[in-house]
Write an enzyme that holds these catalytic residues in place. Sequence first.
Site, mmCIF file in Angstrom:
data_model
loop_
_atom_site.group_PDB
_atom_site.id
_atom_site.type_symbol
_atom_site.label_atom_id
_atom_site.label_comp_id
_atom_site.label_asym_id
_atom_site.label_seq_id
_atom_site.Cartn_x
_atom_site.Cartn_y
_atom_site.Cartn_z
ATOM 1 N N PHE A 32 9.259 -35.315 54.832
ATOM 2 C CA PHE A 32 8.749 -34.251 55.699
ATOM 3 C C PHE A 32 7.451 -33.690 55.120
ATOM 4 O O PHE A 32 7.397 -33.274 53.964
ATOM 5 C CB PHE A 32 9.814 -33.162 55.821
ATOM 6 C CG PHE A 32 9.515 -32.107 56.840
ATOM 7 C CD1 PHE A 32 9.108 -32.429 58.121
ATOM 8 C CD2 PHE A 32 9.689 -30.773 56.521
ATOM 9 C CE1 PHE A 32 8.870 -31.446 59.074
ATOM 10 C CE2 PHE A 32 9.464 -29.774 57.467
ATOM 11 C CZ PHE A 32 9.040 -30.112 58.738
ATOM 12 N N THR A 34 4.237 -31.290 54.422
ATOM 13 C CA THR A 34 3.974 -29.849 54.288
ATOM 14 C C THR A 34 3.253 -29.271 55.512
ATOM 15 O O THR A 34 3.623 -28.189 55.977
ATOM 16 C CB THR A 34 3.196 -29.565 52.994
ATOM 17 O OG1 THR A 34 3.962 -30.055 51.888
ATOM 18 C CG2 THR A 34 2.932 -28.075 52.816
ATOM 19 N N GLU A 42 5.148 -21.235 61.348
ATOM 20 C CA GLU A 42 4.338 -20.468 62.293
ATOM 21 C C GLU A 42 5.010 -20.420 63.664
ATOM 22 O O GLU A 42 5.000 -19.391 64.340
ATOM 23 C CB GLU A 42 2.938 -21.067 62.417
ATOM 24 C CG GLU A 42 2.059 -20.816 61.230
ATOM 25 C CD GLU A 42 0.596 -21.052 61.550
ATOM 26 O OE1 GLU A 42 -0.010 -20.194 62.238
ATOM 27 O OE2 GLU A 42 0.071 -22.098 61.113
ATOM 28 N N HIS A 68 6.239 -25.452 49.202
ATOM 29 C CA HIS A 68 7.130 -26.507 49.707
ATOM 30 C C HIS A 68 7.814 -27.065 48.464
ATOM 31 O O HIS A 68 7.184 -27.756 47.662
ATOM 32 C CB HIS A 68 6.306 -27.567 50.428
ATOM 33 C CG HIS A 68 7.122 -28.533 51.213
ATOM 34 N ND1 HIS A 68 6.545 -29.436 52.078
ATOM 35 C CD2 HIS A 68 8.449 -28.763 51.289
ATOM 36 C CE1 HIS A 68 7.483 -30.181 52.648
ATOM 37 N NE2 HIS A 68 8.658 -29.793 52.172
#
Length: 137
Positions: A32, A34, A42, A68
């Site tokens: 995944f 960042t 957001e 992260h």
Amino acid sequence: MEIKVGTRGKMEMTVTKEVTASAVGSGAVEVFGTPFMIGMMEGAALTSLQPFLDETQGTVGTNINVSHTAPTPIGMKVWAESEVTNVTAGGKIIDFKVTAYDEMGVIGTGTHQRAIIRNDAFLKKAADKLAQWKAAK
């Protein structure tokens, strides 16, 4: 309706090859990415504000500071949660605590800030900027 401290939002997705670090160019591995985690944070904040806005208003991100801290492989579900921590006098600037998770626990934490805008004025500002740029070329 007034935005209240403690208001929460959430956004989730499943990690696919398209949302990995290697796909976006922020890394060379298929975990995944960042930038996608930040976008999800957001998005969680944005969704929490939607009920407070009328059709002429929107919000824009003005600041984000996140870490992260753990990798998430393709196939796992991820989600981000936001919580309003401060609303300025007049309600124009909203601060959030943001946290991202996968099915094994926390993968990222931080803070985020959004500003309430008038959509038409904001888009006019962008259009004016484009016109100035084209005129300068």
